[in-house]
Motif scaffolding. Structure first.
Motif, mmCIF file in Angstrom:
data_model
loop_
_atom_site.group_PDB
_atom_site.id
_atom_site.type_symbol
_atom_site.label_atom_id
_atom_site.label_comp_id
_atom_site.label_asym_id
_atom_site.label_seq_id
_atom_site.Cartn_x
_atom_site.Cartn_y
_atom_site.Cartn_z
ATOM 1 N N GLN A 51 5.348 -47.262 -57.679
ATOM 2 C CA GLN A 51 6.358 -46.766 -57.021
ATOM 3 C C GLN A 51 6.944 -47.724 -56.088
ATOM 4 O O GLN A 51 8.260 -48.062 -56.000
ATOM 5 C CB GLN A 51 5.951 -45.526 -56.105
ATOM 6 C CG GLN A 51 6.949 -44.728 -55.290
ATOM 7 C CD GLN A 51 8.092 -44.127 -56.104
ATOM 8 O OE1 GLN A 51 7.766 -43.682 -57.257
ATOM 9 N NE2 GLN A 51 9.195 -43.879 -55.767
ATOM 10 N N GLU A 52 6.185 -48.533 -55.474
ATOM 11 C CA GLU A 52 6.735 -49.602 -54.422
ATOM 12 C C GLU A 52 7.124 -50.822 -55.253
ATOM 13 O O GLU A 52 8.401 -51.213 -55.014
ATOM 14 C CB GLU A 52 5.701 -50.030 -53.428
ATOM 15 C CG GLU A 52 4.705 -49.167 -52.620
ATOM 16 C CD GLU A 52 3.765 -49.621 -51.986
ATOM 17 O OE1 GLU A 52 3.679 -49.773 -50.610
ATOM 18 O OE2 GLU A 52 2.682 -50.058 -52.689
ATOM 19 N N PHE A 53 6.622 -51.105 -56.602
ATOM 20 C CA PHE A 53 7.492 -52.289 -57.286
ATOM 21 C C PHE A 53 8.723 -51.695 -57.722
ATOM 22 O O PHE A 53 9.639 -52.552 -57.557
ATOM 23 C CB PHE A 53 6.250 -52.449 -58.292
ATOM 24 C CG PHE A 53 6.813 -53.589 -59.310
ATOM 25 C CD1 PHE A 53 6.371 -54.836 -59.192
ATOM 26 C CD2 PHE A 53 7.738 -53.195 -60.257
ATOM 27 C CE1 PHE A 53 6.904 -55.778 -59.885
ATOM 28 C CE2 PHE A 53 8.049 -54.193 -61.121
ATOM 29 C CZ PHE A 53 7.744 -55.480 -60.888
ATOM 30 N N PHE A 54 8.908 -50.404 -58.294
ATOM 31 C CA PHE A 54 9.994 -50.134 -58.611
ATOM 32 C C PHE A 54 11.364 -49.912 -57.856
ATOM 33 O O PHE A 54 12.402 -50.100 -58.231
ATOM 34 C CB PHE A 54 9.955 -49.086 -59.740
ATOM 35 C CG PHE A 54 9.320 -49.647 -61.097
ATOM 36 C CD1 PHE A 54 9.780 -50.367 -62.044
ATOM 37 C CD2 PHE A 54 7.990 -49.102 -61.631
ATOM 38 C CE1 PHE A 54 9.330 -51.009 -63.093
ATOM 39 C CE2 PHE A 54 7.493 -49.383 -62.756
ATOM 40 C CZ PHE A 54 8.152 -50.456 -63.381
ATOM 41 N N THR A 55 10.747 -49.663 -56.510
ATOM 42 C CA THR A 55 11.559 -49.258 -55.438
ATOM 43 C C THR A 55 12.405 -50.686 -55.127
ATOM 44 O O THR A 55 13.575 -50.696 -54.893
ATOM 45 C CB THR A 55 10.947 -48.499 -54.426
ATOM 46 O OG1 THR A 55 10.600 -47.452 -54.711
ATOM 47 C CG2 THR A 55 11.885 -48.419 -53.095
ATOM 48 N N LYS A 56 11.454 -51.574 -54.904
ATOM 49 C CA LYS A 56 12.011 -52.882 -54.493
ATOM 50 C C LYS A 56 12.883 -53.451 -55.774
ATOM 51 O O LYS A 56 13.895 -54.102 -55.420
ATOM 52 C CB LYS A 56 10.825 -53.968 -54.514
ATOM 53 C CG LYS A 56 9.808 -53.687 -53.073
ATOM 54 C CD LYS A 56 9.092 -54.875 -53.090
ATOM 55 C CE LYS A 56 7.985 -54.744 -52.037
ATOM 56 N NZ LYS A 56 8.653 -54.802 -50.658
ATOM 57 N N LEU A 57 12.351 -53.092 -57.017
ATOM 58 C CA LEU A 57 13.481 -53.725 -58.082
ATOM 59 C C LEU A 57 14.817 -52.920 -57.966
ATOM 60 O O LEU A 57 15.680 -53.624 -58.214
ATOM 61 C CB LEU A 57 12.542 -53.195 -59.470
ATOM 62 C CG LEU A 57 13.548 -53.696 -60.680
ATOM 63 C CD1 LEU A 57 13.886 -54.987 -60.568
ATOM 64 C CD2 LEU A 57 12.622 -53.463 -61.994
#
Length: 1005
Positions: free
Chosen positions: A217-223
């Motif tokens: 979730q954090e990774f794709f939010t940053k992306l």
């Protein structure tokens, strides 16, 4: 080079200024002249015309090219300014993004390519180098590429920092899927459009970095944040696309990214109507992956995402409730337009682009769950389909397409001037002149006259589709109020006096007013009605008075075949069956035409009213009277092929293993077409013979599909049957033979199917089996089970009823015989064991589905049996004995009641005629083979006359009696009455004629 001839004087100054700046900067930067790089792609004169139009009509092109002359020179030199956008044209864009080493470099590269793309798009649009659909499609492809390449870049950068996001369940590297909504999803981007996006990924989990672990979730939010920033941020080089994320679950307050589970939960539990409207155009425009690419996994997940979102977007039933939401949404837009003074907006104003889109999306939301044709995204693709399928009146689809293209071209000309997101018509004289000239008009007055004409046409069609029911046709509001009061008062029995009811029912149409009062009270107190939700109850309260008003109006005009009360009584079971599915109530409220058809058909036939009550989905058929009351077609092959094509389209979305789905489609197909036939019969647009033709061909189309469905099921389970040469049978070596009414092309309403199954496989061999040799069975068992599967599909009782009742007793040895015979066994039985009555049945036998080769072989066997010379006295005696036995058991004469006539079984009736035809066929086919070429009684009788075996008078009398009997029999079936007449006018003349011919043909020694 730069010739302003033809450009209005007022537009020349700015165009000349930009051209001069372009030339100055081109020379300063030591760039080649445009004519030197043109390379004969188009003529110099044509290029000059395009150049001056672009610089005069678009400040964006003039200003951008003046500052960056290399952009235009590159577009001309490469040739892509003059050609459609091929896949190879985007390769330099991808390579340039991949070569970027930091975010600043990426932002600059994106914007340079974007500006070149917009110069090309606006240039080609203003000069009509391509049509509107091509322009919007190419711009959408560029947007897809920009999103994909940018997302890939940021994914790789984040992967270096945090590792690869891994799915907790699959253990697979997770992609970011980007859903494009609105015009991007439909590949309809305008020249200065924002892009509506939703971000999602398949599974939760964590990245696989050794120390800097993030949740997926954090990774794709940053992306997602980085992707938005790269596209949306305004720099010295401009922007790429304005990004709007408000369509995501929970809107601006929601998480930027959700996994599939979160998406599914939201749309199943909280999705709102306007989100369904938005989801119609949703398309996965990008799937970002890192270094470990798995295209097959991404392909599967994209498909899963589509499948997951479809039930939210498209209801499986006809959903007219959607129109209320769209009407409310349009009302909000209209109020916003008035409040902000936006009446000149070609998108949101009256008769604008949005109204065309609403017309299309109304039908998509209402019918898209049932009609896969309507799940396409593009307006210009859907409008012709809507007209072709009679959802729009003839000519309306073409008119809206023409208007839509003009409106979109106008929108592009407005936006292309300064690359601004606006659809407002200019109010200053220079702006109006520029727009009119860009659209090909000499002045503003000429342009605005054409524009207003298109907008009026659009608004007219829009109102016809989405306006309130009261505005769609004149409603007698006074009478409606009275019926409303009567319905409201029905909550208490006795609240309405008989005198009041009689006055409302216009006297002559009233038979028992107290019955109506009781019907209303009982409906009001029905358990389903009492337990309705408030919103559904409101719809019922709106519907019932409209229904009563519709019945009373047509009763007053003498259009009902039965009384007011009887008509309402027939419709009450339908109302009770749909109160829990109030979308059907909305359908009838929204469509006075459909309500009229319901009243008309239910008054004409209790069979029809019962059928609709059992299967309310059939209400959809009432919406298009053109289809409902179709006329006769003499081309039998066309009738059948049209039915086959329609059924094929209906099952396109289904996999073969979805047996339940196929069975449901088949049952609706049969019910819908049977309703159409019944409607054609009661309205007298279909004569008797055509009614039987259509009912028979409906059954044949269904049997063909059922055979294929059963075959695919058996092949998936056991493999294909093998031939003697070792090859597998690609198609079923199997036929379904229709006997009786099906074989004779004489099916009636509710007829069962007399069937015989025959195959021609090598019974000493087995099937090929599946992997590892599993599932192998012998061919005999394979085809026996194939027959069982066919009967199961036809006979199984579902919520929608049975498809057909099937009778297999005419197979060799009847109920004690094999379910499926080989052709050789069938032939042996017919030659050596069959009774005379079985040969009589063979007269009306024909192949209705299956192998063409085996059908030919069956026909040869049938004719060989029928062409045999027989002992005529013996044949006559056996036919007579069988007929007398049937008459004693089934006829009405046993009770010696002279005032009763069983149309089928009594002397002089239908079966007498059929037995005489069968006797004549068996007796004389050896000397006149053509008389058994056909299987229907009418043509066999005609053949007997042609061969000189029956006199013309007898043939004419038998045909006339046969048609008359069957016609009244069909009429009685529609009234759910037995084929028995009582009283006077019992076809005395016809019966006497048939009995006389019977005496001459059968009783004579």
């Amino acid at each position: 080079m730069f010739d302003l001839v033809g450009v209005p004087e007022a537009l020349r100054l700015s165009a000349s200024r930009y051209w001069e700046q372009f030339e100055q900067n081109r020379i300063k930067q030591e760039l080649p002249a445009l004519d030197s790089v043109l390379a004969n792609r188009i003529s110099l004169a044509e290029f000059n015309t395009q150049l001056t139009r672009a610089f005069a009509a678009s400040e964006f092109i003039g200003k951008t090219c003046a500052i960056h002359p290399s952009f235009l020179i590159e577009l001309v030199e490469s040739g892509i300014l003059f050609e459609p956008l091929g896949d190879e044209a985007l390769l330099p864009f991808e390579a340039a993004i991949d070569a970027c080493t930091n975010d600043a470099d990426l932002d600059k590269t994106l914007r340079q390519f974007r500006n070149k793309a917009m110069i090309r798009i606006i240039w080609r649009d203003l000069n009509r180098c391509a049509n509107m659909q091509t322009i919007t499609g190419e711009l959408s492809r560029f947007a897809d590429a920009a999103i994909q390449f940018t997302a890939n870049y940021h994914y790789r950068q984040l992967e270096k920092m945090y590792g690869m996001p891994i799915g907790r369940e699959s253990g697979v590297a997770q992609p970011l899927l980007v859903l494009g909504m609105g015009k991007l999803g439909a590949r309809e981007l305008n020249v200065s459009s924002d892009i509506d996006l939703i971000f999602t990924y398949p599974e939760s989990g964590n990245t696989n970095h050794e120390s800097r672990v993030l949740s997926n979730q954090e990774f794709f939010t940053k992306l997602g944040q980085k992707l938005i920033n790269s596209l949306d941020k305004v720099t010295a080089d401009g922007f790429v696309f304005r990004v709007d994320m408000r369509l995501r679950p929970h809107g601006q307050s929601g998480a930027l990214v959700l996994n599939f589970a979160g998406m599914e939960d939201y749309y199943q539990t909280q999705g709102r109507d306007w989100e369904r409207y938005a989801m119609i155009k949703a398309r996965t425009v990008a799937a970002a992956q890192g270094t470990l690419k798995d295209d097959d996994y991404v392909k599967r997940e994209r498909k899963y995402l589509r499948t997951m979102l479809r039930p939210f977007t498209y209801r499986q039933y006809i959903d007219f409730s959607a129109i209320e939401s769209l009407r409310e949404m349009k009302g909000l837009i209209a109020r916003q337009v008035q409040r902000k003074g936006m009446n000149l907006d070609v998108k949101l104003g009256e008769g604008g682009i949005r109204e065309v889109e609403f017309v299309v999306q109304v039908f998509q939301l209402i019918r898209g769950g049932r009609d896969a044709h309507l799940r396409k995204r593009q307006v210009m693709v859907l409008l012709p389909i809507l007209e072709q399928e009679n959802y729009l009146p003839k000519g309306a689809g073409a008119a809206l397409s023409e208007a839509y293209e003009f409106l979109r071209n106008t929108e592009h000309a407005i936006q292309g001037y300064q690359d601004r997101q606006t659809q407002a018509l200019p109010t200053d004289e220079l702006g109006q002149l520029r727009l009119a000239w860009a659209m090909g008009f000499e002045n503003w007055d000429a342009f605005i006259a054409v524009l207003n004409n298109y907008r009026q046409r659009v608004n007219h069609e829009f109102k016809a589709v989405i306006a309130d029911p009261e505005n769609k046709e004149e409603v007698n509001s006074t009478a409606l109020d009275i019926w409303q009061g009567m319905w409201d008062a029905s909550v208490q029995s006795g609240a309405i006096s008989v005198e009041d009811a009689r006055a409302l029912l216009h006297g002559e149409q009233l038979d028992n007013p107290e019955d109506l009062i009781k019907l209303l009270h009982d409906l009001r107190e029905n358990r389903s009605v009492v337990n309705m939700q408030a919103s559904s109850r409101s719809r019922l309260d709106d519907f019932v008075p409209r229904l009563l008003l519709m019945i009373s109006e047509h009763a007053e005009q003498g259009e009902l075949m039965v009384s007011f009360v009887e008509t309402f009584k027939r419709i009450v079971p339908l109302v009770e069956s749909i109160v829990r599915r109030s979308a059907y109530l909305v359908l009838l409220i929204e469509n006075p035409i459909a309500l009229h058809q319901l009243v008309k058909l239910c008054a004409a036939s209790p069979m029809i009213s019962e059928q609709i009550a059992k299967y309310p989905a059939l209400l959809d058929e009432l919406l298009t009277p053109v289809n409902l009351y179709f006329t006769a077609d003499d081309d039998h092959q066309k009738i059948k092929s049209d039915l086959q094509d329609e059924l094929r389209r209906e099952v396109l979305r289904l996999e073969w293993e979805d047996l339940e789905g196929h069975m449901e489609v088949l049952r609706y197909f049969r019910s819908a077409h049977s309703l159409r036939v019944a409607a054609g019969e009661v309205s007298e647009t279909l004569p008797l013979m055509k009614v039987s033709d259509y009912l028979t061909f409906i059954a044949e189309a269904i049997l063909e599909h059922v055979l294929r469905l059963a075959w695919e099921h058996m092949v998936a389970k056991h493999g294909r049957p093998l031939r003697a040469d070792g090859t597998a049978e690609l198609e079923p070596n199997f036929v379904i033979v229709g006997y009786g009414k099906l074989g004779g092309i004489e099916l009636g309403h509710g007829s069962d199917l007399d069937l015989v199954f025959i195959h021609n496989a090598d019974t000493t061999l087995s099937t090929e089996g599946l992997a590892e040799g599993k599932g192998i069975i012998d061919n005999l068992t394979f085809y026996a089970r194939l027959g069982q599967r066919i009967i199961f599909i036809l006979n199984t009782q579902t919520a929608s009823g049975k498809l057909y009742e099937v009778d297999m007793r005419l197979r060799p040895s009847g109920n004690s015989g094999m379910l499926v015979s080989t052709l050789a066994a069938f032939e042996r039985y017919q030659h050596k064991e069959a009774w005379t009555w079985e040969h009589q049945a063979l007269v009306r036998a024909r192949v209705v589905a299956g192998s063409a080769e085996l059908a030919t072989q069956f026909d040869q066997v049938r004719l060989a049996i029928l062409h045999q010379q027989r002992d005529l006295p013996k044949l006559r005696q056996e036919v007579r004995d069988m007929r007398l036995k049937m008459r004693d058991q089934l006829g009405s004469e046993k009770g010696k009641r002279s005032n009763i006539f069983n149309l089928k079984q009594d002397a002089g009736g239908i079966v007498d005629i059929e037995f005489m035809v069968q006797y004549a066929a068996l007796a004389w086919a050896y000397q006149a083979p053509k008389i058994v070429q056909y299987t229907d009684n009418i043509r066999i009788l005609g053949s007997l006359e042609e061969a000189g075996l029956l006199d013309a008078t007898s043939v004419a009398q038998l045909i006339a009696a046969y048609k008359a009997y069957r016609s009244i029999g069909h009429r009685l079936a529609l009234q759910q009455q037995e084929a028995v007449l009582a009283g006077e006018n019992l076809f005395d003349t016809e019966r006497e004629q048939v009995s006389h011919i019977w005496q001459q043909l059968i009783e004579a020694e």
